[in-house]
Structures are given as structure tokens and as C-alpha cells.
Design a protein around this motif. Structure first.
Motif, short mmCIF file in Angstrom:
data_model
loop_
_atom_site.label_atom_id
_atom_site.label_comp_id
_atom_site.label_asym_id
_atom_site.label_seq_id
_atom_site.Cartn_x
_atom_site.Cartn_y
_atom_site.Cartn_z
N GLU A 1 70.66 47.36 34.33
CA GLU A 1 69.89 48.18 33.40
C GLU A 1 70.14 47.84 31.94
O GLU A 1 69.61 48.50 31.05
CB GLU A 1 70.22 49.67 33.63
CG GLU A 1 69.89 50.18 35.03
CD GLU A 1 68.40 50.10 35.33
OE1 GLU A 1 67.60 50.36 34.40
OE2 GLU A 1 68.05 49.77 36.47
N VAL A 2 70.96 46.81 31.69
CA VAL A 2 71.31 46.47 30.30
C VAL A 2 70.81 45.09 29.94
O VAL A 2 70.53 44.24 30.81
CB VAL A 2 72.84 46.55 30.08
CG1 VAL A 2 73.36 47.94 30.36
CG2 VAL A 2 73.56 45.52 30.95
N GLY A 3 70.71 44.86 28.63
CA GLY A 3 70.27 43.57 28.15
C GLY A 3 71.31 42.49 28.37
O GLY A 3 72.52 42.76 28.34
N PHE A 4 70.85 41.25 28.57
CA PHE A 4 71.75 40.14 28.86
C PHE A 4 71.16 38.86 28.29
O PHE A 4 70.00 38.52 28.56
CB PHE A 4 71.96 40.02 30.37
CG PHE A 4 72.91 38.91 30.77
CD1 PHE A 4 74.27 39.03 30.52
CD2 PHE A 4 72.43 37.75 31.35
CE1 PHE A 4 75.14 38.01 30.88
CE2 PHE A 4 73.29 36.73 31.72
CZ PHE A 4 74.65 36.86 31.48
N LEU A 5 71.96 38.17 27.48
CA LEU A 5 71.48 36.95 26.82
C LEU A 5 71.92 35.69 27.56
O LEU A 5 71.16 34.72 27.65
CB LEU A 5 71.99 36.92 25.38
CG LEU A 5 71.22 36.04 24.38
CD1 LEU A 5 69.75 36.41 24.35
CD2 LEU A 5 71.83 36.17 22.99
N GLY A 6 73.16 35.68 28.08
CA GLY A 6 73.63 34.52 28.84
C GLY A 6 74.42 33.53 28.03
O GLY A 6 74.36 32.32 28.26
N ILE A 7 75.20 34.03 27.05
CA ILE A 7 76.04 33.15 26.25
C ILE A 7 77.50 33.59 26.39
O ILE A 7 77.79 34.75 26.66
CB ILE A 7 75.65 33.16 24.76
CG1 ILE A 7 75.67 34.59 24.21
CG2 ILE A 7 74.28 32.52 24.56
CD1 ILE A 7 75.35 34.68 22.72
N GLY A 8 78.41 32.63 26.23
CA GLY A 8 79.84 32.92 26.30
C GLY A 8 80.53 32.51 25.01
O GLY A 8 80.16 31.51 24.39
N PRO A 9 81.55 33.27 24.56
CA PRO A 9 82.20 32.99 23.28
C PRO A 9 83.30 31.95 23.39
O PRO A 9 83.88 31.74 24.45
CB PRO A 9 82.78 34.35 22.89
CG PRO A 9 83.15 34.95 24.22
CD PRO A 9 82.10 34.49 25.20
N ARG A 10 83.60 31.32 22.26
CA ARG A 10 84.77 30.45 22.18
C ARG A 10 85.99 31.31 21.91
O ARG A 10 85.94 32.24 21.10
CB ARG A 10 84.60 29.41 21.07
CG ARG A 10 85.73 28.38 21.02
CD ARG A 10 85.38 27.24 20.08
NE ARG A 10 85.44 27.68 18.69
CZ ARG A 10 86.54 27.60 17.93
NH1 ARG A 10 87.68 27.15 18.44
NH2 ARG A 10 86.51 27.99 16.68
N LEU A 11 87.07 31.01 22.60
CA LEU A 11 88.32 31.75 22.43
C LEU A 11 89.25 31.01 21.48
O LEU A 11 89.38 29.78 21.57
CB LEU A 11 89.02 31.95 23.78
CG LEU A 11 88.22 32.70 24.86
CD1 LEU A 11 89.02 32.77 26.15
CD2 LEU A 11 87.86 34.09 24.39
N VAL A 12 89.88 31.76 20.60
CA VAL A 12 90.83 31.17 19.65
C VAL A 12 92.14 31.92 19.75
O VAL A 12 92.17 33.15 19.70
CB VAL A 12 90.29 31.24 18.20
CG1 VAL A 12 91.34 30.74 17.22
CG2 VAL A 12 89.02 30.43 18.07
N LYS A 13 93.23 31.18 19.88
CA LYS A 13 94.54 31.81 19.95
C LYS A 13 95.10 32.00 18.54
O LYS A 13 95.18 31.06 17.77
CB LYS A 13 95.51 30.98 20.78
CG LYS A 13 96.83 31.69 21.06
CD LYS A 13 97.70 30.92 22.04
CE LYS A 13 98.95 31.72 22.38
NZ LYS A 13 99.80 31.02 23.38
N LYS A 14 95.48 33.25 18.25
CA LYS A 14 96.03 33.58 16.94
C LYS A 14 97.39 34.25 17.10
O LYS A 14 97.57 35.09 17.97
CB LYS A 14 95.09 34.53 16.19
CG LYS A 14 93.72 33.97 15.88
CD LYS A 14 92.88 34.99 15.13
CE LYS A 14 91.50 34.46 14.82
NZ LYS A 14 90.66 35.47 14.11
N GLU A 15 98.32 33.85 16.24
CA GLU A 15 99.62 34.52 16.18
C GLU A 15 99.59 35.48 15.00
O GLU A 15 99.44 35.06 13.86
CB GLU A 15 100.74 33.49 16.02
CG GLU A 15 100.87 32.54 17.20
CD GLU A 15 101.96 31.53 17.02
OE1 GLU A 15 102.63 31.56 15.95
OE2 GLU A 15 102.17 30.69 17.91
N LEU A 16 99.72 36.76 15.29
CA LEU A 16 99.62 37.77 14.25
C LEU A 16 100.96 38.04 13.59
O LEU A 16 102.01 37.91 14.22
CB LEU A 16 99.08 39.07 14.84
CG LEU A 16 97.69 39.01 15.50
CD1 LEU A 16 97.29 40.39 15.98
CD2 LEU A 16 96.65 38.44 14.54
#
Length: 376
Positions: A223-238
Motif C-alpha cells: 500500500e506504500v510508494g516504492f521507487l526501487g533504489i538503494g543507498p550507499r553506506l558510509v562508515k563514520k567514526e563519531l
């Protein structure tokens, strides 16, 4: 990778540390509230060593599976015994004319849990679960300082035959706006997209240093909208402060998901087998599997365990912390405590229920142990 014996030892110690944190919370609050602590012990079994300081005996048990904290007068039957015996009372507390050997010593009465104001008692009880939350935030702060993966607005993957592929999105595009609204993070992008199934939306992306507008007809998934893209993951040390803030947000989200799961279980939306109880043996087993995947995974899992322990302990059932809070609420409303007999019945019912749940959990953990590699 850690060896099996090493991960098992780490798991047992980690489980014990979680219990010690809880008991130390009670201990610290009791000291602040002027409640006597008869014994504070880390571990169980024969004592490796012990010593007395003030009214408290401190000890270290041979088995590092938690800890033990005994408060003066915490057992309500101990404090109520002289009241039920019918002795005349002085100021509602100290029996008049009793033989000294038949009543608590004056100092013991002064330090007794049930002779303290209700707020002091509630503070002492609640500080145990609170310390588990503090411990969870501490562990998650270290987790985020070690570095964790964050979702970026850059597209890393596009599903074949999806709305995104049809509209002309490309890997490497960075989404910066939707329908003229600036996008701050991936979660916001997902939320807006899900709210417009079947609608045509204008997405602004950065590609090769330039901004392009892509008109896309949002697809549907359920029932929800869907585009079909995936994000790039970036590792960050906070750094410390951002990591602490992230750990507070993560603790809140874990708590919210826990209650959401309980609501789904009550409504019959969550299969019982997915909400099976786990005994200490099962916890050590799961912890060992997580530890084998690295220290950072272990830290996050222990944080989750601490939060679950804190919430579970607040169930209004004796002898859990929540059961003692229930007794205090009843006392506040009635103006006096429940009788020995009623408290004893409540305690017996609680123990029977907890033993039943523990027995089921133990049976499942022995004959059908959780294997994380087989879980989706």
C-alpha cells in the motif's frame, strides 16, 4: 575472529556485567537514600574473598554470572513481623516493651528499607533498571565511536524493472530534493516516496557536478510508494558528544521497537515463535555467536540486552522490580502496606509464573537453541 572458548568466556562475563550493573544501581541508590545494604556480591557460589565495610559485606563469587544485592528490611515479611504480632507501637514503628532479642536493633530499624519514605524506596528500586539504561548508552557510545555505517543520499543500486530504472535514475546520483523540498537524509526520502504511491514526483539529483530533475511515477509495494533504489553506506567514526547523542537516540528507538513488538504480540500480529522466551543459557549462547562476529557487534547486542532487562524488570510482578513498585503504589493509595499474607500470595504467584516461563525458555534453549546463521 575469536576462538570458541574465548567468545564463550567473554559472553559469560558480559552477561554477568549486565546483572552487576543492575544490582549496582540498587546499591548506589540505597546508599544515597540511607537504606542499609547487608551484602553486595559480584558473582555467585563460594566466595573467592569478602570483606566488611560499615554495615555491608562485599564479596566476589567464583561464578561470574551476575551479582547479588541484599538491602536491610527489603523483605516485607521481615519488617511486618512485629506489626502482625500485635505489639503496641511507638510512632507507628517501634514496638514498646518488647524484649530486645525479639525486635530489630535500633540501627537496623533506621536503615530498614520499609522504614524509609516511599519516594526513597521507589528511587532505590527504579535505579536498578535505570543503571541498565545508563550502561546501554555507554556501550552504544563506544559502538558509534568505533564507527558505524550511515545511509547517504547517494544511490548505490537500482532494482531492475523498477520505477527508478524507468525514470532514468543512475548509480552515483545524489538525491537532494523532491517536489522542491530539500532532503536531509535517506529516511526522509523514503517517507516522502512511500506517501505517494502511483503519483508523479520531481526528484532533483546531483550527477557529475550538475543538478538534474527527474520526473518519476512512483511504484507500489503493498500500500506504500516504492521507487526501487538503494543507498550507499558510509562508515563514520563519531566523536564523543555526537556518539553520545546517537546512543540516546538508538536507546529510544530500541525501547520503542520493544513495546511495538509487545503490542503486535498481544494483537496476534507477531508469531509466538518469534517472541519466544530466552533463559540465561540462551542469552549466553546468542551472545557467544554475536561475539564471534566482532567486538562492535557484541557491544550493540549487549546494549539491546540491557534495555530489554530494564524494561522486563518493570513488569508489575513480584519479585521483579515492577512488583515492588506495585506494592509501593498500593501503599500510597491505601495509606498502609499490604499484609504479610497478601504479599506472600502475590510473591508465590509471581515466582510460579516466572519459573514456568524460565522452564519453557530453558527447554527451548536446550533442545531448540537459537542459531543466528539460520535466521533471516
Amino acid at each position: 575472529m575469536m576462538s570458541f572458548l574465548f567468545t564463550m568466556a567473554v559472553s559469560i562475563i558480559a552477561f554477568g556485567a549486565m546483572i552487576v550493573a543492575h544490582e549496582f544501581g540498587h546499591f548506589l541508590a540505597a546508599k544515597i537514600s540511607g537504606i542499609g545494604v547487608e551484602e553486595f556480591s559480584i558473582g555467585f557460589g563460594p566466595k573467592l574473598f569478602s570483606f566488611r565495610r560499615g554495615e555491608t559485606v562485599y564479596g566476589l563469587g567464583i561464578f561470574p554470572l551476575g551479582g547479588y544485592n541484599k538491602l536491610v528490611g527489603m523483605d516485607p515479611t521481615e519488617q511486618l513481623a512485629t506489626e502482625d504480632a500485635g505489639y503496641p507501637q511507638r510512632d507507628g514503628k517501634t514496638p514498646v516493651g518488647m524484649d530486645p532479642t525479639e525486635r530489630l536493633a535500633t540501627e537496623r530499624e533506621r536503615l530498614s528499607f520499609y522504614n524509609k519514605p516511599i519516594l526513597h524506596r521507589a528511587f532505590t528500586i527504579l535505579f536498578g533498571p535505570s543503571m541498565n539504561y545508563v550502561f546501554a548508552v555507554f556501550l552504544l557510545t563506544i559502538f558509534f565511536m568505533m564507527g558505524t555505517y550511515f545511509l547517504t543520499l547517494e544511490i548505490e543500486s537500482i532494482m531492475p524493472d523498477s520505477a527508478a530504472e524507468a525514470a532514468g535514475f543512475q548509480v552515483g546520483d545524489k538525491v537532494v530534493a523532491v517536489e522542491g523540498q530539500e532532503i536531509k537524509d535517506w529516511e526522509e526520502l523514503v517517507r516522502i516516496t512511500q506517501e505517494h504511491p502511483g503519483d508523479r514526483l520531481n526528484y532533483v539529483v546531483e550527477r557529475d557536478g550538475e543538478q538534474l530533475t527527474i520526473e518519476a511515477t512512483v511504484g507500489k509495494r503493498g500500500e506504500v510508494g516504492f521507487l526501487g533504489i538503494g543507498p550507499r553506506l558510509v562508515k563514520k567514526e563519531l566523536d564523543l558528544f555526537p556518539a553520545a547523542l546517537s546512543s540516546l537516540r538508538a536507546s529510544y528507538n530500541i525501547t520503542r521497537l520493544y513495546f511495538h513488538g509487545v503490542i503486535r504480540l498481544v494483537r496476534g500480529q507477531l508469531p509466538v515463535e518469534e517472541a519466544r522466551p530466552v533463559s540465561p543459557i540462551g542469552i549466553v549462547n546468542i551472545t557467544q555467536q554475536v561475539a564471534a562476529r566482532g567486538w562492535q557487534n557484541l557491544l550493540s547486542f549487549l546494549a539491546i540486552l540491557n534495555i530489554i532487562l530494564a524494561i522486563s524488570n518493570l513488569i508489575p510482578l513480584l519479585p521483579l522490580d515492577g512488583g515492588h513498585i506495585l506494592l509501593l503504589l498500593i501503599e500510597k493509595v491505601r495509606g498502609r502496606r499490604l499484609s504479610n499474607q497478601v504479599v506472600g500470595i502475590m510473591n508465590t504467584i509471581g515466582i510460579i509464573l516466572l519459573i514456568t516461563i524460565f522452564s519453557i525458555a530453558l527447554y527451548l534453549d536446550v533442545f531448540n537453541p537459537i542459531n543466528l546463521t539460520q535466521m533471516r
